[in-house]
Scaffold this active site. Structure first.
Site, PDB file in Angstrom:
ATOM      1  N   CYS A 108       0.836  -1.187   0.000  1.00 11.71           N
ATOM      2  CA  CYS A 108       0.000   0.000   0.000  1.00 11.71           C
ATOM      3  C   CYS A 108       0.881   1.251   0.000  1.00 11.71           C
ATOM      4  CB  CYS A 108      -0.940   0.105   1.195  1.00 11.71           C
ATOM      5  SG  CYS A 108      -2.063  -1.274   1.365  1.00 11.71           S
ATOM      6  N   ARG A 154       3.609  -0.075  -5.097  1.00  6.53           N
ATOM      7  CA  ARG A 154       3.455  -0.677  -3.769  1.00  6.53           C
ATOM      8  C   ARG A 154       2.163  -1.477  -3.638  1.00  6.53           C
ATOM      9  NH1 ARG A 154       6.818   1.649  -0.042  1.00  6.53           N
ATOM     10  NH2 ARG A 154       5.456   0.957   1.642  1.00  6.53           N
ATOM     11  N   TRP A 199      -2.818  -2.713  -1.674  1.00  9.56           N
ATOM     12  CA  TRP A 199      -2.510  -4.117  -1.947  1.00  9.56           C
ATOM     13  C   TRP A 199      -3.237  -4.882  -0.859  1.00  9.56           C
ATOM     14  CZ3 TRP A 199      -0.082  -8.330   0.444  1.00  9.56           C
ATOM     15  CH2 TRP A 199       0.306  -9.366  -0.404  1.00  9.56           C
ATOM     16  N   ASN A 256      -1.332   1.834   5.937  1.00  9.54           N
ATOM     17  CA  ASN A 256      -0.484   0.815   5.326  1.00  9.54           C
ATOM     18  C   ASN A 256      -0.006  -0.063   6.462  1.00  9.54           C
ATOM     19  OD1 ASN A 256       1.459  -0.585   3.834  1.00  9.54           O
ATOM     20  ND2 ASN A 256       2.958   1.067   3.968  1.00  9.54           N
ATOM     21  N   GLY A 257      -0.242  -1.381   6.365  1.00 13.15           N
ATOM     22  CA  GLY A 257       0.198  -2.285   7.432  1.00 13.15           C
ATOM     23  C   GLY A 257      -0.892  -3.264   7.795  1.00 13.15           C
ATOM     24  N   GLU A 307      16.888 -16.906 -10.523  1.00  8.99           N
ATOM     25  CA  GLU A 307      16.419 -15.538 -10.757  1.00  8.99           C
ATOM     26  C   GLU A 307      15.757 -15.419 -12.131  1.00  8.99           C
ATOM     27  OE1 GLU A 307      15.791 -13.172  -8.989  1.00  8.99           O
ATOM     28  OE2 GLU A 307      15.757 -11.416 -10.260  1.00  8.99           O
ATOM     29  N   LYS A 328      11.913 -14.206 -12.670  1.00  6.57           N
ATOM     30  CA  LYS A 328      11.526 -13.061 -13.512  1.00  6.57           C
ATOM     31  C   LYS A 328      10.429 -13.482 -14.484  1.00  6.57           C
ATOM     32  CE  LYS A 328      12.723 -10.565 -11.651  1.00  6.57           C
ATOM     33  NZ  LYS A 328      13.425 -10.353 -10.469  1.00  6.57           N
ATOM     34  N   GLU A 372       7.034 -14.068 -12.613  1.00  8.30           N
ATOM     35  CA  GLU A 372       6.313 -12.950 -12.015  1.00  8.30           C
ATOM     36  C   GLU A 372       5.773 -11.951 -13.028  1.00  8.30           C
ATOM     37  OE1 GLU A 372       8.636 -10.870  -9.051  1.00  8.30           O
ATOM     38  OE2 GLU A 372      10.397 -10.897 -10.301  1.00  8.30           O
ATOM     39  N   HIS A 413      17.690 -36.476 -10.955  1.00  6.98           N
ATOM     40  CA  HIS A 413      17.060 -36.979  -9.728  1.00  6.98           C
ATOM     41  C   HIS A 413      15.558 -36.733  -9.708  1.00  6.98           C
ATOM     42  CE1 HIS A 413      20.951 -37.979  -8.160  1.00  6.98           C
ATOM     43  NE2 HIS A 413      21.376 -36.748  -8.456  1.00  6.98           N
ATOM     44  N   LYS A 432       5.860  -4.058  -4.620  1.00  2.00           N
ATOM     45  CA  LYS A 432       7.314  -3.950  -4.552  1.00  2.00           C
ATOM     46  C   LYS A 432       7.854  -4.069  -3.133  1.00  2.00           C
ATOM     47  CE  LYS A 432      11.164  -2.240  -6.868  1.00  2.00           C
ATOM     48  NZ  LYS A 432      11.465  -3.507  -7.509  1.00  2.00           N
TER      49      LYS A 432
HETATM   50  C1  F6R Z   1      11.163 -10.063  -7.394  1.00  2.00           C
HETATM   51  C2  F6R Z   1      11.147  -9.147  -6.283  1.00  2.00           C
HETATM   52  C3  F6R Z   1      10.923  -9.706  -4.935  1.00  2.00           C
HETATM   53  C4  F6R Z   1      11.817  -9.001  -3.917  1.00  2.00           C
HETATM   54  C5  F6R Z   1      11.468  -9.447  -2.499  1.00  2.00           C
HETATM   55  C6  F6R Z   1      12.383  -8.847  -1.476  1.00  2.00           C
HETATM   56  O1  F6R Z   1      11.393  -9.412  -8.599  1.00  2.00           O
HETATM   57  O2  F6R Z   1      11.307  -7.977  -6.446  1.00  2.00           O
HETATM   58  O3  F6R Z   1      11.118 -11.077  -4.901  1.00  2.00           O
HETATM   59  O4  F6R Z   1      13.140  -9.295  -4.219  1.00  2.00           O
HETATM   60  O5  F6R Z   1      10.142  -9.082  -2.224  1.00  2.00           O
HETATM   61  O6  F6R Z   1      12.303  -7.457  -1.485  1.00  2.00           O
HETATM   62  P1  F6R Z   1      13.404  -6.557  -0.816  1.00  2.00           P
HETATM   63  O7  F6R Z   1      14.660  -6.746  -1.581  1.00  2.00           O
HETATM   64  O8  F6R Z   1      12.867  -5.173  -0.919  1.00  2.00           O
HETATM   65  O9  F6R Z   1      13.553  -7.028   0.590  1.00  2.00           O
END
Ligand code: F6R
Length: 609
Positions: free
Chosen positions: A2, A27, A74, A100-101, A482, A486, A489, A505, A604
């Site tokens: 949020c 967010r 969110w 937010n929270g 990774e 990507k 997501e 395995h 994010k």
């Molecule tokens: C994936 C992504 C998330 C963050 C994760 C940790 O693209 O962005 O997996 O890496 O939520 O976030 P931070 O680094 O802000 O703790």
């Protein structure tokens, strides 16, 4: 999760809040709302959907005012709907809040408030706060806020307005971030500086347990007991331009292309080609403490966890220190054992991830050296760790992390080199050679980015596939993880990553012509083993795309397509192999018409547990 924004000043508040909400939308983006005070009445507009939908609604039926609050959500408690969208009003409609929270004791509070006669209109936990404000409001929003938050358990960044107390915004923080912008005759609160920078570079970061009271003459700060707090005003050096797309179709693509610059900026002033030394005195953990370190534990979530895994290989190889990498959300609930000679490194782009913050707090109780690697100055994680190494990636707006991943790997490589230096694990010549090679990485990344069209053309052939496998070994295994993350997501395609040697395995059973494999195959110590793993896939009709070195002729005979990257010392290859995988995911998602910068269900900054 949020985003909250508040503004008081001479400007018309609606455009200011809409602009702020667009910048905070990363967010959370399932619903949005705004509250403004107009001629003594609080007017609220909320929509299910994105800020754009709120903007459309406000265009059709405008609201007027010069102060107000905005929110982009969110969902945690209560599905995304207009009703559950913030701001929320009390029974009288004279008080309004954004939050937010998570309020952990909201059910108990709701029952109590209902019994006292309050009527609830939403499924959210947030609504209890506004009814508590109503209960305690006797003409001072500040006092009512203090009383209300005294009853709340959980995490909150909350801001409120009262119709009967004009020209005032009251905010309180316990957990999620609140930053206050101090402009010229105008004042803002926000979850992130990026919504403030268009108005002023001068900001104050609230700490947990603090409140801000904004009116037309300025902002004052107190603790939750009403004791005034003197706060330091910080000047932010990020320019508003950094938050623009600058001709790229999406922020994510722009951020992928910024990576050479990000590596340069994160290395800047931290290692010297002249002396062959790494300079990290800034981290605030004494060299003597680092000299004693016998083990490291890296704690993170998501992409940051993957960067941590790369850090493990670097630290073990360069500094000879054993390293564990832990998911913060698991680590914090374990009966973990940390001895005093362990260096704990928490890695978090946002510096606000709730699980990582909680793991940091738990680790702090048990060990002397807790270092944060983060991109967010004055974030909770930066403030609470004993030392910090900032990644100089600039603001990352795309929800999927790209440039901050590279910046985190850069920072962890610097820490590995620094440990090797202070513990005399690398001789001077070896250190100097590594530094020289590291400095060349940004140029090599630029080369890869210059070939983005080839990755785009390749991606175009795979747009309709539903499953992908990513394989890597040793230091490139985290890059496979990774790459798969990507793709998942942003394109919503199922992707799995395995260490190449694990295929036999079990996962090999999945292989058929409908499940292509992206294999990361630089010429390193596991090259031949990867070739065998590739042969096993080819023997089962699997399609293989290899990410391999430019000068590798052998690989071309064994796979269906090659994405070539310049060669580099094996430990530095993740910096290069990660880039085409980011591009591959990006182009597939963009061609599928996905919302690349704001993928569904994600946000994010994950400030919920
Ligand atoms: C994936 C992504 C998330 C963050 C994760 C940790 O693209 O962005 O997996 O890496 O939520 O976030 P931070 O680094 O802000 O703790």
């Amino acid at each position: 999760m949020c985003g909250i924004i508040g503004y008081i000043g001479p400007k018309s508040v609606v455009p200011v809040i809409l602009d702020g909400l667009k910048r905070l939308e990363y967010r959370g983006y399932d619903s949005a709302g705004i509250a403004v005070v107009d001629r003594g009445e609080i007017r609220v507009r909320r929509v299910k959907g994105k800020v754009k939908d709120l903007e459309d609604s406000l265009r059709e039926e405008p609201l007027q005012g010069t102060y107000g609050l905005g929110h982009t959500r969110w969902a945690t408690h209560g599905r995304p709907s207009e009703e559950n969208a913030h701001p929320h009003k009390d029974c009288s409609g004279r008080l309004v809040i954004v939050h937010n929270g998570i309020i952990e004791n909201y059910l108990a509070l709701k029952q109590k408030l209902r019994a006292e006669g309050h009527t609830f209109k939403t499924e959210t936990d947030t609504e209890v706060i506004v009814h508590l404000l109503e209960k305690y409001y006797r003409g001072s929003l500040e006092e009512a806020m203090r009383a209300a938050i005294g009853e709340i358990e959980g995490a909150f960044a909350v801001a409120a307005l009262a119709a009967d107390e004009p020209d005032r915004i009251v905010a309180a923080k316990q957990g999620p971030p609140i930053v206050v912008g101090l402009g010229d005759g105008e004042f803002l609160i926000s979850s992130d500086i990026n919504a403030i920078l268009a108005h002023t570079p001068n900001v104050v970061f609230l700490e947990d347990g603090e409140m801000a009271i904004l009116d037309r003459s300025g902002a004052r700060f107190t603790d939750f007991h009403g004791v005034p707090k003197a706060k330091t005003v910080e000047r932010v050096s990020w320019s508003p331009l950094m938050m623009e797309k600058r001709g790229f179709k999406h922020f994510m693509l722009k951020e992928i292309f910024e990576q050479p610059e990000v590596v340069r900026d994160t290395l800047l002033g931290r290692m010297s080609l002249d002396t062959g030394r790494v300079m990290l005195d800034e981290i605030g953990i004494p060299e003597a403490t680092l000299r004693r370190v016998r083990k490291a534990v890296i704690i993170a979530c998501g992409t940051s966890y993957h960067a941590g895994l790369v850090g493990k290989y670097l630290m073990e190889s360069l500094a000879g220190i054993p390293v564990d990498v832990e998911y913060a959300s698991e680590f914090r609930y374990r009966d973990f054992i940390l001895d005093p000679d362990t260096l704990v490194i928490v890695v978090s782009q946002s510096g606000e991830t709730a699980d990582t913050l909680a793991a940091l707090r738990a680790a702090k109780d048990r060990c002397a050296a807790v270092l944060a690697v983060t991109n967010a100055r004055s974030s909770s994680i930066a403030r609470e760790a004993y030392g910090v190494l900032y990644t100089n990636a600039g603001p990352e707006i795309g929800v999927a992390a790209t440039k901050t991943f590279t910046a985190q790997m850069t920072a962890l490589a610097l820490i590995a080199l620094y440990l090797a230096q202070v513990q005399e694990r690398m001789d001077h010549a070896a250190l100097l050679e590594f530094i020289q090679e590291f400095q060349r990485i940004p140029y090599k990344m630029e080369k890869i980015l210059g070939r983005a069209k080839a990755v785009e053309d390749l991606a175009a052939r795979f747009v309709s596939f539903s499953h992908f496998l990513f394989l890597g070994r040793w230091v490139n295994f985290p890059v496979a993880l990774e790459g798969a993350l990507k793709l998942k997501e942003i394109s919503y395609i199922h992707a799995e990553a395995y260490p190449g040697g694990e295929m036999k395995h079990g996962p090999i059973a999945l292989i058929d012509e409908k499940m292509p494999t992206l294999a990361i195959v630089p010429e390193d110590r596991v090259y031949d083993k990867m070739l065998s793993n590739i042969s096993e896939i080819k023997a089962r009709n699997g399609y293989v795309i290899a990410v391999a070195s430019d000068d590798d002729a052998r690989i071309r005979e064994r796979v269906d397509a090659v994405i070539a990257v310049p060669a580099a010392p094996p430990l530095l290859m993740p910096f290069l192999t990660a880039v085409p995988l980011q591009l591959f995911a990006y182009y597939i998602a963009a061609k599928r018409g996905a919302d690349v910068d704001q993928p569904r269900n994600l946000a994010k900054s994950v400030t919920v547990e």
